[in-house]
Design a protein around this motif. Structure first.
Motif, PDB file in Angstrom:
ATOM      1  N   SER B  42     -27.521  82.232  23.153  1.00  0.00           N
ATOM      2  CA  SER B  42     -27.546  83.697  23.269  1.00  0.00           C
ATOM      3  C   SER B  42     -27.900  84.142  24.688  1.00  0.00           C
ATOM      4  N   ILE B  43     -28.779  83.402  25.357  1.00  0.00           N
ATOM      5  CA  ILE B  43     -29.149  83.806  26.726  1.00  0.00           C
ATOM      6  C   ILE B  43     -27.929  83.768  27.631  1.00  0.00           C
ATOM      7  N   VAL B  46     -25.790  86.746  26.970  1.00  0.00           N
ATOM      8  CA  VAL B  46     -26.392  87.953  27.541  1.00  0.00           C
ATOM      9  C   VAL B  46     -26.172  87.984  29.059  1.00  0.00           C
ATOM     10  N   LYS B  47     -26.317  86.822  29.678  1.00  0.00           N
ATOM     11  CA  LYS B  47     -26.107  86.701  31.122  1.00  0.00           C
ATOM     12  C   LYS B  47     -24.660  87.046  31.475  1.00  0.00           C
ATOM     13  N   THR B  49     -22.648  88.900  29.773  1.00  0.00           N
ATOM     14  CA  THR B  49     -22.441  90.338  29.590  1.00  0.00           C
ATOM     15  C   THR B  49     -22.795  91.082  30.876  1.00  0.00           C
ATOM     16  N   SER B  50     -23.953  90.746  31.446  1.00  0.00           N
ATOM     17  CA  SER B  50     -24.384  91.418  32.680  1.00  0.00           C
ATOM     18  C   SER B  50     -23.407  91.153  33.817  1.00  0.00           C
ATOM     19  N   GLU B  53     -20.354  93.234  33.466  1.00  0.00           N
ATOM     20  CA  GLU B  53     -20.659  94.623  33.839  1.00  0.00           C
ATOM     21  C   GLU B  53     -20.659  94.801  35.346  1.00  0.00           C
ATOM     22  N   GLU B  59     -19.998  99.474  31.531  1.00  0.00           N
ATOM     23  CA  GLU B  59     -21.176  99.219  30.684  1.00  0.00           C
ATOM     24  C   GLU B  59     -20.720  98.410  29.491  1.00  0.00           C
ATOM     25  N   LEU B  60     -21.413  97.322  29.240  1.00  0.00           N
ATOM     26  CA  LEU B  60     -21.034  96.472  28.108  1.00  0.00           C
ATOM     27  C   LEU B  60     -22.309  96.114  27.354  1.00  0.00           C
ATOM     28  N   ASP B  61     -22.281  96.337  26.057  1.00  0.00           N
ATOM     29  CA  ASP B  61     -23.489  96.067  25.266  1.00  0.00           C
ATOM     30  C   ASP B  61     -23.526  94.581  24.887  1.00  0.00           C
ATOM     31  N   PRO B  62     -24.687  93.943  25.004  1.00  0.00           N
ATOM     32  CA  PRO B  62     -24.759  92.512  24.657  1.00  0.00           C
ATOM     33  C   PRO B  62     -24.303  92.201  23.226  1.00  0.00           C
ATOM     34  N   VAL B  63     -24.436  93.165  22.322  1.00  0.00           N
ATOM     35  CA  VAL B  63     -24.036  92.865  20.933  1.00  0.00           C
ATOM     36  C   VAL B  63     -22.522  92.669  20.815  1.00  0.00           C
ATOM     37  N   TYR B  66     -21.164  89.353  20.173  1.00  0.00           N
ATOM     38  CA  TYR B  66     -21.279  88.856  18.796  1.00  0.00           C
ATOM     39  C   TYR B  66     -20.270  89.533  17.889  1.00  0.00           C
TER      40      TYR B  66
END
Ligand SMILES: C[S@@+](CC[C@H](N)C(=O)[O-])C[C@H]1O[C@@H](n2cnc3c(N)ncnc32)[C@H](O)[C@@H]1O
Lengths: 295, 85
Positions: B42-43, B46-47, B49-50, B53, B59-63, B66
């Motif tokens: 998951s990390i 998330v990385k 995703t950033s 962006e 803008e992109l939401d980490p969810v 998933y």
């Protein structure tokens, strides 16, 4: 002395590793009151509204509006203390924090006559009882990682014993904390432990309830898990929006680390359901049936 | 300002990033295989995703990593999102 080893909770150094990073850095992505805990989003549209609504909720639960003295355990940058003073006219407001930067911040505010003490709840010795106690987002630091369930409950028990001792008869305590949800202890993220919140662990709801037995009556429990996903989303958006300013204050690796941490918080509360957000109202039992375990 | 990229460019970029993160060859990163089958944690998602962006100024939401489980699906989403912007 318990100074460094705040009796099995996060040490002063561990707390300062996180909270003393830089007041200006936190200011970039928290709301204007610098509240650093899950907001309450029921009817709120902005982060500021959600934070104020949350503060008001706890003040209501703890009967803080009628109080003349309130203790805030883990007072952060003082948002609750200021709200109690400015909006509710509470005469004596005391806050505890282990963060030097936070204490300095609160003391630097004009007309700040709140009393902030740079000490742990394990060391606090008030001279007079309080009418209300509120603790928001600090309980997560009260037990270190890798303790047994029994050790954790003992620490929490000591917390409730202290609150019991410090409160007036029939006084209320309002507590907000993250708790373990659909997560086993071994699932706890190494990243959080190593990089973000060292020496901290999450309680289970049952542990909190057991620790408070025969000291406090539990009046209400809320789990507002999704409120945290919304709050962390706002923080993350703010941090990304102010990335250039953040880079003037700190380094690229730190900004990336905080973006990851906030992203993981969103996932934990919303997708994995591994964490819950408890808001618990306690009423002090005046004649406790027994003094259990911790003396 | 939103920079426009094609779907292929987005896919290539993601393949490259994931290959780098997981120390894999790019040709082994299939765009229709769910992320979790690559063993991405998951990390890392998330990385990623950033990084998306920052790269695309969106803008992109980490969810979303998933909700959309493959490179194909997430690139489709990003493309539509870019066109909306
Ligand atoms: C996440 S912040 C929450 C601050 C504030 N309640 C808010 O909502 O903005 C956690 C706070 O708990 C404090 N804290 C952690 N361990 C503590 C302890 N043993 N005694 C007193 N405060 C503690 C930290 O110093 C910090 O101020």
């Amino acid at each position: 002395m318990e100074n460094n080893n705040v009796k099995q909770g996060a040490s002063k150094q561990a707390i300062q590793y996180h909270y003393d990073k830089s007041n200006l850095f936190f200011k970039l992505w928290l709301d204007p009151t610098m509240t650093y805990s899950c907001g309450m989003w029921e009817n709120a549209t902005t982060l500021l509204d959600a934070q104020l609504q949350k503060l008001d909720f706890h003040i209501l639960q703890a009967r803080g509006a009628e109080a003349t003295s309130v203790l805030d355990i883990g007072c952060g940058w003082g948002s609750l203390m200021h709200r109690l003073k400015d909006e509710y006219g509470v005469r004596n407001v005391t806050g505890l924090t282990l963060s030097k930067a936070q204490a300095e911040w609160i003391n630097s505010k004009p007309h700040s006559d709140c009393q902030v003490l740079l000490e742990s709840w394990t060391q606090h010795q008030p001279t007079r009882p309080y009418d209300s106690i509120i603790s928001i987002g600090a309980f997560e630091h009260f037990a270190k990682r890798h303790l047994s369930k029994e050790q954790r409950i003992n620490i929490y028990r000591r917390f409730f014993l202290n609150c019991h001792r410090w409160l007036q008869k029939g006084g209320y305590l309002s507590l907000q904390t993250i708790g373990c949800g659909n997560m086993l202890r071994q699932d706890f993220s190494q990243f959080f432990e190593r990089e973000i919140f060292p020496e901290s662990d999450l309680p289970r709801l049952g542990e909190i309830a057991e620790a408070a037995e025969c000291l406090f009556e539990i009046i209400q429990v809320r789990n507002d898990r999704l409120d945290y996903a919304i709050t962390a989303r706002e923080w993350r958006k703010n941090l990304k929006k102010h990335a250039a300013e953040a880079l003037e204050i700190t380094d690229k690796a730190t900004v990336a680390k905080y973006e990851q941490y906030l992203g993981m918080v969103i996932l934990g509360f919303e997708v994995f359901e591994s964490m819950n957000l408890y808001r618990i109202t306690f009423r002090r039992i005046n004649k406790p049936r027994e003094e259990k375990r911790v003396g | 300002m939103t920079v426009k990229f094609t779907k292929e460019q987005i896919q290539e970029w993601l393949v490259n990033k994931i290959a780098t993160e997981l120390a894999m060859e790019e040709q082994d990163v299939d765009i229709n295989t769910p992320f979790k089958e690559f063993g991405i944690d998951s990390i890392t998602l998330v990385k990623l995703t950033s990084q998306i962006e920052d790269w695309l100024h969106i803008e992109l939401d980490p969810v979303l990593m998933y909700k959309f489980e493959t490179i194909h699906e997430i690139s489709d989403f990003i493309l539509k999102d870019q066109l909306k912007a």
